[in-house]
Scaffold this motif. Structure first.
Motif, mmCIF file in Angstrom:
data_model
loop_
_atom_site.group_PDB
_atom_site.id
_atom_site.type_symbol
_atom_site.label_atom_id
_atom_site.label_comp_id
_atom_site.label_asym_id
_atom_site.label_seq_id
_atom_site.Cartn_x
_atom_site.Cartn_y
_atom_site.Cartn_z
ATOM 1 N N TYR A 138 42.947 41.408 36.032
ATOM 2 C CA TYR A 138 41.598 40.847 36.079
ATOM 3 C C TYR A 138 41.645 39.450 35.476
ATOM 4 N N VAL A 139 41.476 38.444 36.319
ATOM 5 C CA VAL A 139 41.615 37.051 35.900
ATOM 6 C C VAL A 139 40.469 36.250 36.505
ATOM 7 N N ALA A 140 39.883 35.351 35.720
ATOM 8 C CA ALA A 140 38.840 34.445 36.207
ATOM 9 C C ALA A 140 37.729 35.214 36.927
ATOM 10 N N SER A 141 37.206 36.233 36.249
ATOM 11 C CA SER A 141 36.050 37.007 36.723
ATOM 12 C C SER A 141 36.326 37.818 37.975
ATOM 13 N N GLY A 142 37.573 38.217 38.182
ATOM 14 C CA GLY A 142 37.851 39.030 39.353
ATOM 15 C C GLY A 142 39.274 39.561 39.346
ATOM 16 N N SER A 155 47.979 24.836 39.753
ATOM 17 C CA SER A 155 47.884 25.871 38.739
ATOM 18 C C SER A 155 47.812 27.246 39.392
ATOM 19 N N SER A 156 47.798 28.282 38.539
ATOM 20 C CA SER A 156 47.732 29.656 39.029
ATOM 21 C C SER A 156 46.684 30.426 38.240
ATOM 22 N N ILE A 168 46.087 36.714 46.380
ATOM 23 C CA ILE A 168 45.314 37.931 46.592
ATOM 24 C C ILE A 168 44.085 37.898 45.686
ATOM 25 N N TYR A 169 42.928 38.115 46.279
ATOM 26 C CA TYR A 169 41.683 38.320 45.544
ATOM 27 C C TYR A 169 40.997 39.503 46.215
ATOM 28 N N ARG A 170 40.743 40.586 45.476
ATOM 29 C CA ARG A 170 40.307 41.809 46.134
ATOM 30 C C ARG A 170 39.078 42.426 45.472
ATOM 31 N N HIS A 171 38.448 43.287 46.265
ATOM 32 C CA HIS A 171 37.285 44.044 45.817
ATOM 33 C C HIS A 171 37.718 45.031 44.723
ATOM 34 N N PRO A 172 36.876 45.245 43.699
ATOM 35 C CA PRO A 172 37.287 46.141 42.601
ATOM 36 C C PRO A 172 37.488 47.591 43.021
#
Length: 537
Positions: A70-74, A38-39, A230-234
């Motif tokens: 913004y997806v899945a709390s981040g 999944s994605s 990619i998961y990054r700092h806000p």
């Protein structure tokens, strides 16, 4: 070439004991959604198959994040959890896996994280009990660094609360990097460990070692779930694109390390030489197919078959993959490589918009033409229709001829003539099993396929069991006698003995190793042979 395709793994599925990768996502021939469960993306168009931005390779997977995603709390754009033929595979306690891939990060230099408390994660290995992953690869402080979860107060069982495993290497945007990560998955901090390579160079951890031990699994029974993207700092902004090329998972470094010397064989179904039994075929046009065209086999009944020839295949170890098209009139098929059945009861009934990329285990294939045959064995939702819609064939080479090989007999393809043979468990044997052949008469034989060997002289040593039930046998390799006959009778007890048959000249490819019954000791009630292990050095 019929009958000489040899399965490298003992069973279909996750094994990799042969030293080949068991999972791969190659953008040259595979969609990302067929490789991942999944994605987590703001929009499906964040994930695309594109041309390599640097022009070094053909295709690449593109995973993009934009401001406001913004997806899945981040803030993230990621794909997660590997799958093979639709089945999820996650790393579990005791698994020792290597992950290898190439990454290219297109990011403005002004948006590269430079502060220690900022991050841009490109790979994660997550486990259910952690607030953050047990392991992650990230851009931080202007570097590529390997990190773990102890930043949040958990010391991972090694007495350290430092989250950084490596000091890192300076990061350059718009550059291909090659990574290999080895994870021994364990809840025990004295057993679990990681190793790490960048561009082929093994990295030294902050504790001065190249292997860092710590708790790589939080709770027994959990699994590690691989994520990339990619998961990054806000605090970070701007469009960032993470390109991936040829991701692999296996049980050795060589099986997953990015290597441009390995290649693939592609064969479009419509351009192959085709023969059929029981029904005809037509060309099938559809824009979802690789060249907008494939083959429709109009099977009418059980036993109807279509055979495709892939010409001039070089000897090597390959992982075959077939792209097939499900259809409301699709039948159920057995699929063969030459005479070796590689898929049984494969159901082609379904939605035509969902292409199927089949994953198979690795096979040793000798040089020559390769036959791929589909045989109708039933139907499900198609009523009396037994059609097969075939797009293309891929042979992904995962290894050439080996200079030497040691294989367990029970994991080696074999045939028996004149008497029965079976794999049996045994605490005496090297791998927990041996192959027992119940030879009764002279001329009865059991024959094993060797691994794909390089040509030349190879010393042959074979572990055999001596017992009161064992007979007299003679070894043949590729039809030629090797050494004298030997008596495996032992009056009491049993023992595994290494028989040294000397050096034998092998051609490149798969060879035939045959044990033929030639007699029986007068005090022996049976004349069996128990084959434990083949060593071709």
């Amino acid at each position: 070439m019929a009958g000489v395709v040899s399965m490298i793994l003992g069973v279909q599925g996750i094994n990799g004991a042969d030293g080949t990768a068991f999972w791969e996502a190659n953008p040259d021939y595979r969609s990302m959604d067929s490789a991942f469960l999944s994605s987590e993306v703001q929009s499906p168009n964040r994930i695309q198959l594109v041309n390599d931005p640097a022009g070094q390779f053909n295709k690449a997977y593109s995973i993009k994040i934009l401001d406001g995603d913004y997806v899945a709390s981040g803030e993230r754009s990621e794909v997660k959890e590997l799958k093979i033929n639709g089945e999820i595979i996650n790393q579990a306690e005791g698994d020792d896996w290597y992950y290898g891939w190439r990454s290219y990060i297109d990011i403005s230099p002004n948006n590269v994280p430079t502060l220690d408390n900022e991050f841009l994660i490109i790979n994660q290995w997550r486990s259910g009990g952690f607030n953050t992953p047990p392991l992650k690869l990230k851009l931080d402080d202007g570097k590529i660094r390997l990190s773990r979860y102890s930043k949040h107060g958990f010391d991972a069982g090694d007495g350290s609360t430092n989250p950084w495993l490596t000091d890192g290497v300076p990061f350059q945007p718009a550059t291909w990097y090659e990574f290999v990560v080895r994870i021994n998955c364990s809840n025990n901090p004295n057993v679990g460990f990681v190793e790490f390579w960048i561009n082929g160079e093994q990295q030294t951890f902050l504790n001065g070692t190249t292997r860092h031990y710590y708790m790589t699994m939080d709770v027994p029974g959990n699994t590690l779930k691989f994520k990339t993207g990619i998961y990054r700092h806000p605090n970070l902004t701007g469009t960032v694109t993470h390109y991936n090329h040829t991701m692999r998972v296996g049980t050795t470094y060589d099986s997953v390390a990015p290597d441009t010397s390995l290649s693939i064989v592609k064969q479009e179904a419509e351009s192959a030489t085709i023969s059929t039994i029981g029904a005809g075929y037509t060309n099938y046009s559809n824009t979802t197919l690789s060249e907008d065209e494939g083959i429709r086999f109009n099977g009418n009944s059980i036993g109807d078959s279509i055979e495709f020839t892939i010409p001039n295949v070089a000897a090597g170890v390959y992982r075959p993959m077939f792209t097939l098209v499900p259809h409301a009139f699709g039948g159920i098929y057995d699929i063969y490589l030459d005479t070796t059945k590689v898929m049984e009861g494969f159901d082609l009934n379904g939605n035509p918009g969902d292409l199927i990329d089949t994953d198979l285990t690795a096979y040793s294939i000798p040089a020559g033409d390769l036959k791929v045959r589909f045989v109708a064995v039933g139907t499900s939702g198609g009523g009396n229709r037994y059609r097969a819609y075939v797009d293309r064939f891929i042979l992904d080479i995962v290894g050439g001829a080996s200079a030497s090989a040691t294989v367990e007999a029970e994991a080696t393809p074999f045939v028996a003539s004149g008497a029965s043979a079976a794999v049996e468990p045994s605490t005496q044997s090297s791998g927990g099993h041996w192959v027992r052949f119940n030879g009764n008469n002279n001329g009865d034989y059991i024959e094993f396929d060797s691994p794909n060997l390089s040509s030349g002289n190879h010393p042959v040593k074979i572990d055999l069991r001596k017992s009161k039930f064992s007979g007299k046998y003679r070894l043949k390799i590729n039809g030629m006698n090797v050494g004298a006959s030997f008596d495996l009778y032992r009056p009491s007890g049993s023992q595994i003995v290494e028989y040294d048959f000397g050096s034998v000249n092998f051609p490149q490819g798969v060879s035939k190793i045959r044990f033929t019954r030639v007699g029986q000791h007068p005090d022996a009630p049976k004349s069996r042979i128990y084959v434990d292990r083949l060593k071709l050095e």
